[in-house]
Write a protein that holds these residues in place. Sequence first.
Motif, mmCIF file in Angstrom:
data_model
loop_
_atom_site.group_PDB
_atom_site.id
_atom_site.type_symbol
_atom_site.label_atom_id
_atom_site.label_comp_id
_atom_site.label_asym_id
_atom_site.label_seq_id
_atom_site.Cartn_x
_atom_site.Cartn_y
_atom_site.Cartn_z
ATOM 1 N N UNK A 39 -5.733 3.153 -1.249
ATOM 2 C CA UNK A 39 -5.350 4.026 -2.369
ATOM 3 C C UNK A 39 -5.936 5.424 -2.196
ATOM 4 N N UNK A 40 -7.207 5.500 -1.802
ATOM 5 C CA UNK A 40 -7.819 6.812 -1.572
ATOM 6 C C UNK A 40 -7.131 7.516 -0.409
ATOM 7 N N UNK A 41 -6.792 6.761 0.644
ATOM 8 C CA UNK A 41 -6.082 7.355 1.771
ATOM 9 C C UNK A 41 -4.721 7.907 1.376
ATOM 10 N N UNK A 42 -4.012 7.215 0.491
ATOM 11 C CA UNK A 42 -2.719 7.707 0.007
ATOM 12 C C UNK A 42 -2.900 9.026 -0.745
ATOM 13 N N UNK A 43 -3.958 9.132 -1.555
ATOM 14 C CA UNK A 43 -4.230 10.385 -2.263
ATOM 15 C C UNK A 43 -4.517 11.509 -1.275
#
Length: 446
Positions: A39-43
Amino acid sequence: MVSMIDATLIPWILAGVPLLGAALSPAWWAHPHRLMTWSVGVCAVSLASVAVFAGALTAPPEGLLLLFLLPLAAGVSLLGQPHHLDHRASWVLTLVALSLGLGALASQPVTAKLFLIAIHGFVIVLLYRHHTPLWPISWWGLGAYTLGALCLVLTLVAAPPLSSMAALLACTILLPVVPFHDGHLTALTRLPGNLPSFMVLLFPALGLHALAPLAPTLPDPVVWVMSVLALAGAIYGAIKALAQSRVRLLLAYSSLSFFSMLWWCVVTTRTATPRAALFVGAVGLVMCGLLLAWQIIRTRYGDDVDPQAISGLASTMPQYAVLLSLLALAAMGLPPFGVFAGFMGLLLSSTAAFSTGIIVLVCAWLASSWYILDLVQRLLFGTRRTDLRYADLLQSELVALIIVVLTLLALGVTPISLFGSDQTTATTGVHSEPAGTNPGSLVWNR
């Protein structure tokens, strides 16, 4: 390569990146650590895509700063959460909200309104499904977002002045002002997981974006009414924050007071410039950081912890104490952080002379310094309790708060010209209008 892409597709690309990330999230559902990392990588990818495609977008009156801050705030809100099974749904929902927010900020007006309607429906469903015995359903909050959605639908089907009135009413719900602030309070206190720390920036950013093209058309009676409501909201939010014992309610009312100050500056000047976006972004980001800081305490001592029962963190949690102190200084409006730069920019560009309105804003500002400082003092100082187990910041929590502090510092020292060009004159700060033209006659009296 960017020039080869049709400009009309760019908003869909920006919205599609986090939406695709949310769609693929179930692949890591059984592994919370991997899901958090994903999720952090997608952001991060969303932030990179904004940086790549921002130059091909037509800059709105308030500039493109908020478009960059949304994926940053989403990633920070995710980093500050514990890796727990109960928070997995809120991580995925954050990506969905980020997708809708980017689509609304980057799209043309009609498409942006469709994204805004979807966001209202998204929040209504979340508030209805995630109520608890401790936090029962807030029908006023649900009603506020339902009213906002209906107003947005009305802007698509009605003609001026009705559509203009409906658009302004929708803005008062997203960018909160008294008496349409219940949705804002409900979102910051009832939404699950990390969503409140993201929504505190998302909704006001969308509200300012919707208000920016509407502000020059406001007729004099509407300006007078909205300026009175803004001043009332600034004082009301400050007084309510002073009386709160729950931290999230204190921060919710505090942000209401700050955003009411913005309303006064925007309606009295009839313009929303990059200075306004800087103020919204800085206030939303500092509230995001403070909500994350309180979430760290809740993670260690329970969701219903009384802030008056926690003390002595300055010696037992030094990393937390330093970063919380810096966030408090930023929230109090001290230089060199972004809140100070945004607020001073708004006041200096205002055409209003020294008046009752400015006195009210300064009083609300001084009140915010009092209750923010009081909150931090109660947490950091006092007697160290021997019955509490103290644990300083985890690596992800430390990184999240450092990113917030550094971003606020960067917003405070970066020249405003990098955020966009003000549509104001260099000497007076007045939006240029044809001689003898009443701005309100352009839309409201058509």
